[in-house]
Motif scaffolding. Structure first.
Motif, PDB file in Angstrom:
ATOM      1  N   THR A   1       0.860  -1.180   0.000  1.00 50.78           N
ATOM      2  CA  THR A   1       0.000   0.000   0.000  1.00 50.78           C
ATOM      3  C   THR A   1       0.896   1.230   0.000  1.00 50.78           C
ATOM      4  O   THR A   1       2.119   1.124   0.186  1.00 50.78           O
ATOM      5  CB  THR A   1      -0.911   0.043   1.246  1.00 50.78           C
ATOM      6  N   ASP A   2       0.286   2.388  -0.181  1.00 53.71           N
ATOM      7  CA  ASP A   2       1.083   3.628  -0.215  1.00 53.71           C
ATOM      8  C   ASP A   2       1.704   3.957   1.137  1.00 53.71           C
ATOM      9  O   ASP A   2       2.580   4.818   1.228  1.00 53.71           O
ATOM     10  CB  ASP A   2       0.206   4.794  -0.689  1.00 53.71           C
TER      11      ASP A   2
ATOM     12  N   GLN B   1       6.955   1.267  -7.372  1.00 57.09           N
ATOM     13  CA  GLN B   1       6.282   2.564  -7.384  1.00 57.09           C
ATOM     14  C   GLN B   1       6.671   3.391  -8.614  1.00 57.09           C
ATOM     15  O   GLN B   1       5.840   4.091  -9.185  1.00 57.09           O
ATOM     16  CB  GLN B   1       6.580   3.331  -6.102  1.00 57.09           C
TER      17      GLN B   1
ATOM     18  N   GLU C   1      -0.024   5.951 -13.272  1.00 51.74           N
ATOM     19  CA  GLU C   1      -1.067   6.602 -12.483  1.00 51.74           C
ATOM     20  C   GLU C   1      -1.694   5.663 -11.449  1.00 51.74           C
ATOM     21  O   GLU C   1      -2.545   6.077 -10.667  1.00 51.74           O
ATOM     22  CB  GLU C   1      -2.160   7.138 -13.416  1.00 51.74           C
ATOM     23  N   ARG C   2      -1.303   4.430 -11.426  1.00 53.12           N
ATOM     24  CA  ARG C   2      -1.877   3.483 -10.482  1.00 53.12           C
ATOM     25  C   ARG C   2      -1.305   3.667  -9.080  1.00 53.12           C
ATOM     26  O   ARG C   2      -0.194   4.158  -8.909  1.00 53.12           O
ATOM     27  CB  ARG C   2      -1.589   2.049 -10.926  1.00 53.12           C
ATOM     28  N   HIS C   3      -2.078   3.233  -8.092  1.00 57.27           N
ATOM     29  CA  HIS C   3      -1.587   3.145  -6.726  1.00 57.27           C
ATOM     30  C   HIS C   3      -1.025   1.744  -6.511  1.00 57.27           C
ATOM     31  O   HIS C   3      -1.419   0.782  -7.174  1.00 57.27           O
ATOM     32  CB  HIS C   3      -2.702   3.424  -5.717  1.00 57.27           C
TER      33      HIS C   3
ATOM     34  N   GLN D   1      -1.582  -0.286  -4.162  1.00 58.22           N
ATOM     35  CA  GLN D   1      -2.637  -1.205  -3.756  1.00 58.22           C
ATOM     36  C   GLN D   1      -3.393  -1.763  -4.965  1.00 58.22           C
ATOM     37  O   GLN D   1      -3.792  -2.925  -4.973  1.00 58.22           O
ATOM     38  CB  GLN D   1      -3.603  -0.483  -2.811  1.00 58.22           C
ATOM     39  N   GLU D   2      -3.594  -0.951  -5.986  1.00 58.79           N
ATOM     40  CA  GLU D   2      -4.236  -1.427  -7.214  1.00 58.79           C
ATOM     41  C   GLU D   2      -3.400  -2.515  -7.864  1.00 58.79           C
ATOM     42  O   GLU D   2      -3.906  -3.570  -8.273  1.00 58.79           O
ATOM     43  CB  GLU D   2      -4.413  -0.276  -8.212  1.00 58.79           C
TER      44      GLU D   2
ATOM     45  N   ASP E   1     -11.362   1.582  -0.085  1.00 57.67           N
ATOM     46  CA  ASP E   1     -10.084   1.601  -0.807  1.00 57.67           C
ATOM     47  C   ASP E   1      -9.829   0.265  -1.507  1.00 57.67           C
ATOM     48  O   ASP E   1      -9.366   0.229  -2.654  1.00 57.67           O
ATOM     49  CB  ASP E   1      -8.927   1.901   0.151  1.00 57.67           C
TER      50      ASP E   1
ATOM     51  N   SER F   1      -9.614  -0.235  -5.558  1.00 58.10           N
ATOM     52  CA  SER F   1      -8.403  -0.806  -6.144  1.00 58.10           C
ATOM     53  C   SER F   1      -8.714  -2.048  -6.971  1.00 58.10           C
ATOM     54  O   SER F   1      -8.183  -2.228  -8.073  1.00 58.10           O
ATOM     55  CB  SER F   1      -7.406  -1.164  -5.040  1.00 58.10           C
TER      56      SER F   1
END
Length: 302
Positions: free
Chosen positions: A206-207, A234, A239-241, A243-244, A271, A275
């Protein structure tokens, strides 16, 4: 929400489920989290008789009482806890399973369990007897289907060969690709689905991963390798997080019926759903992940 069928059953479950272990014991809070999950399209709830020494099943049962028909309930058996709640012992015997299912049904406030799972297991267990217990429970209508929760290749092979399991729950994530090396293909060939637990690797995917990292690393990855790998991930996200990437990575495998991250708040549920409903990963993205994170194999229980 997208849905997938577990194995060769008629259980159609949401790609993102709710791992209930983190719900806590406060019923109103848990009900709010579960209600929000159902409203978002999640229909698969996973608990176990061991979580909070049975209280988790009670909490889940109370929360779904008014919406039982909307829910696929999965729970687990095999860890016999004492009434003083000081510990537990492993018991996969037929006698214990047939007693424990009645206790789970009572705590859940239902007369059937959709998916009943053996919560562990070793090759030394009386596997034929355990299978016999589950088959009898199916015939008696107490459970609809059964599966196992295991990361032991030797145990998984025995159940695939001897039983009518529809699923194997196992730890699976970008950081733990061990199931891909030998287990996922075996299950796919036998129409057995994977239920992926730990897809966010204890928050490392996760972030907020820097808050979760420890000096011990993660599985085969040293702390330095882990830090370098996540930083590289990362940079490749676009543009993805993170977690996605993590949830969609598990769902890239067609053998995976559902991923079940835990949640202790409505925000975490939202969230997770956001995701999981992002665009599927491309072959190029998956190959890029594999170039960054080195895979490992199960070293024990061959």
């Amino acid at each position: 929400m997208n849905y997938r069928t577990i194995g060769n059953s008629d259980l159609l479950v949401s790609e993102i489920g709710l791992g209930c272990m983190s719900l806590g014991t406060e019923k109103n809070k848990a009900r709010a989290i579960i209600d929000r999950s159902l409203d978002l399209g999640i229909n698969y709830l996973d608990t176990a008789d061991l979580y909070d020494f049975g209280v988790n099943e009670e909490v889940v049962g109370s929360a779904i009482k008014h919406r039982r028909s909307e829910v696929i309930v999965a729970t687990k058996v095999g860890n016999k806890f004492d009434h003083d709640k000081e510990g537990w012992s492993w018991d996969p015997s037929k006698a214990y399973i047939k007693k424990a299912v009645k206790d789970s049904l009572f705590r859940l406030g239902t007369d059937y369990i959709d998916l009943y799972q053996l919560h562990g297991g070793t090759i030394e267990d009386p596997i034929d007897e355990t299978i016999e217990a589950f088959e009898e429970l199916k015939k008696e209508g107490m459970i609809r289907y059964y599966g196992i929760s295991s990361i032991r290749p030797n145990v998984i092979r025995e159940y695939v060969k001897k039983s009518s399991i529809i699923s194997v729950m196992m730890q699976y994530s970008i950081l733990d690709q061990r199931p891909e090396e030998e287990i996922i293909n075996l299950l796919s060939e036998n129409s057995v689905s994977v239920i992926a637990r730990g897809p966010l690797a204890k928050g490392l995917l996760t972030d907020k991963w820097r808050e979760k990292i420890s000096t011990n690393g993660y599985l085969h990855l040293s702390n330095q390798e882990l830090t370098q790998s996540i930083e590289a991930l990362q940079k490749s996200l676009g543009e993805r997080h993170l977690q996605e990437y993590a949830l969609r990575y598990c769902l890239y495998q067609q053998a995976v019926a559902a991923v079940i991250p835990g949640a202790s708040s409505i925000e975490q549920v939202e969230d997770n759903v956001k995701s999981a409903m992002s665009a599927p990963l491309t072959d190029e993205e998956v190959n890029g992940i594999k170039e960054i994170i080195r895979a490992d194999q199960y070293q024990q229980h061959r």
